[in-house]
Design a protein around this motif. Structure first.
Motif, PDB file in Angstrom:
ATOM      1  N   GLY A 111       0.856  -1.181   0.000  1.00  0.00           N
ATOM      2  CA  GLY A 111       0.000   0.000   0.000  1.00  0.00           C
ATOM      3  C   GLY A 111       0.891   1.230   0.000  1.00  0.00           C
ATOM      4  O   GLY A 111       2.045   1.169   0.444  1.00  0.00           O
ATOM      5  N   GLU A 142      -6.669   1.040  -2.224  1.00  0.00           N
ATOM      6  CA  GLU A 142      -6.821   1.889  -1.035  1.00  0.00           C
ATOM      7  C   GLU A 142      -5.444   2.471  -0.689  1.00  0.00           C
ATOM      8  O   GLU A 142      -4.454   1.745  -0.649  1.00  0.00           O
ATOM      9  CB  GLU A 142      -7.337   1.072   0.161  1.00  0.00           C
ATOM     10  CG  GLU A 142      -8.772   0.624   0.036  1.00  0.00           C
ATOM     11  CD  GLU A 142      -8.956  -0.581  -0.887  1.00  0.00           C
ATOM     12  OE1 GLU A 142      -7.946  -1.156  -1.336  1.00  0.00           O
ATOM     13  OE2 GLU A 142     -10.115  -0.921  -1.153  1.00  0.00           O
ATOM     14  N   GLY A 143      -5.402   3.751  -0.459  1.00  0.00           N
ATOM     15  CA  GLY A 143      -4.118   4.374  -0.139  1.00  0.00           C
ATOM     16  C   GLY A 143      -4.366   5.692   0.557  1.00  0.00           C
ATOM     17  O   GLY A 143      -5.503   6.117   0.746  1.00  0.00           O
ATOM     18  N   SER A 168      -8.920   6.338   5.689  1.00  0.00           N
ATOM     19  CA  SER A 168      -8.215   5.833   4.494  1.00  0.00           C
ATOM     20  C   SER A 168      -7.084   4.897   4.905  1.00  0.00           C
ATOM     21  O   SER A 168      -6.860   3.856   4.277  1.00  0.00           O
ATOM     22  CB  SER A 168      -7.605   6.983   3.686  1.00  0.00           C
ATOM     23  OG  SER A 168      -8.585   7.901   3.332  1.00  0.00           O
ATOM     24  N   MET A 172      -6.800   0.866   4.121  1.00  0.00           N
ATOM     25  CA  MET A 172      -5.627   0.294   3.451  1.00  0.00           C
ATOM     26  C   MET A 172      -5.047  -0.854   4.271  1.00  0.00           C
ATOM     27  O   MET A 172      -4.716  -1.918   3.723  1.00  0.00           O
ATOM     28  CB  MET A 172      -4.564   1.372   3.235  1.00  0.00           C
ATOM     29  CG  MET A 172      -3.407   0.897   2.392  1.00  0.00           C
ATOM     30  SD  MET A 172      -2.138   2.153   2.220  1.00  0.00           S
ATOM     31  CE  MET A 172      -1.385   2.035   3.809  1.00  0.00           C
TER      32      MET A 172
END
Ligand SMILES: Cc1cc2nc3c(=O)[nH]c(=O)nc-3n(C[C@H](O)[C@H](O)[C@H](O)COP(=O)(O)O)c2cc1C
Length: 189
Positions: A111, A142-143, A168, A172
């Protein structure tokens, strides 16, 4: 065996803000509970520009810096790269560190936490994802992107993240745990 997550500080320059952002990621990853977590400072390996005579696939390394970096990457099931953006691109320290190895990366997941000015390092993130595919690292969509990072670092060099970034990061970490477990059979685990 618990899954191991290496959080890699990508910036190697003196005066960098990377460690401040990475410390936040480290705290949250420990609290997440899905991994054994290690904070890894790329600068500590002092990797020169790629200097191995043989292709990394052979793992016939001539240099102690490569052996140390190999051991670090091999120890992880998953990675978070905490990375700046330089000139709308991935920093050279990232590209170089990826190229040093091959097998050690294979079938792992990563990630990206990027930071920078108004675009939060988004262009670096895209380049880094592309590069990671070539060494068979799966990257999660997702990051975290930290815009105007310098506005969120106080005099003690502590990073105070905007509230909106917390979910977020959690999302992640959740995805990294899922993928790291799912990819384990491909790594012979
Ligand atoms: C060579 C160089 C190029 C940069 N290019 C960008 C850029 O393309 N986009 C951006 O958002 N910030 C850019 N910056 C500003 C960085 O976001 C800022 O310096 C940040 O602190 C870099 O991370 P570091 O301190 O951890 O190395 C650049 C900085 C440097 C030193």
């Amino acid at each position: 065996m618990p899954l191991k997550l290496n959080i890699v500080i990508v910036s190697t320059r003196p005066g960098r803000v990377g460690p401040s952002v990475a410390e936040w990621v480290h705290e949250r990853a420990l609290a997440h509970g899905g991994f054994e977590v290690e904070l890894v400072d790329l600068a500590s390996f002092e990797l020169p520009i790629f200097d191995e005579p043989k292709h990394p696939r052979f793992q016939d390394y001539q240099h102690d810096h490569t052996k140390a970096w190999s051991e670090s990457v091999a120890s992880a099931d998953a990675f978070v790269f905490v990375s700046p953006e330089y000139n709308y691109f991935a920093p050279p320290s990232f590209v170089n560190a990826v190229d040093f190895l091959f097998n050690e990366w294979n079938y792992k997941v990563a990630g990206l936490v990027t930071y920078g000015g108004p675009l939060a390092g988004a262009r670096a993130a895209q380049m880094e994802k592309l590069h990671l595919t070539s060494v068979k690292v799966m990257t999660v969509p997702e990051g975290v992107g930290v815009p105007m990072v310098f506005k969120h670092i106080d005099e003690q060099k502590k990073f105070n993240p905007p509230e909106a970034l917390e979910p977020s990061l959690t999302a992640m970490l959740d995805e990294l745990a899922k993928w790291a477990g799912a990819l384990k059979p491909l790594r012979g685990g």
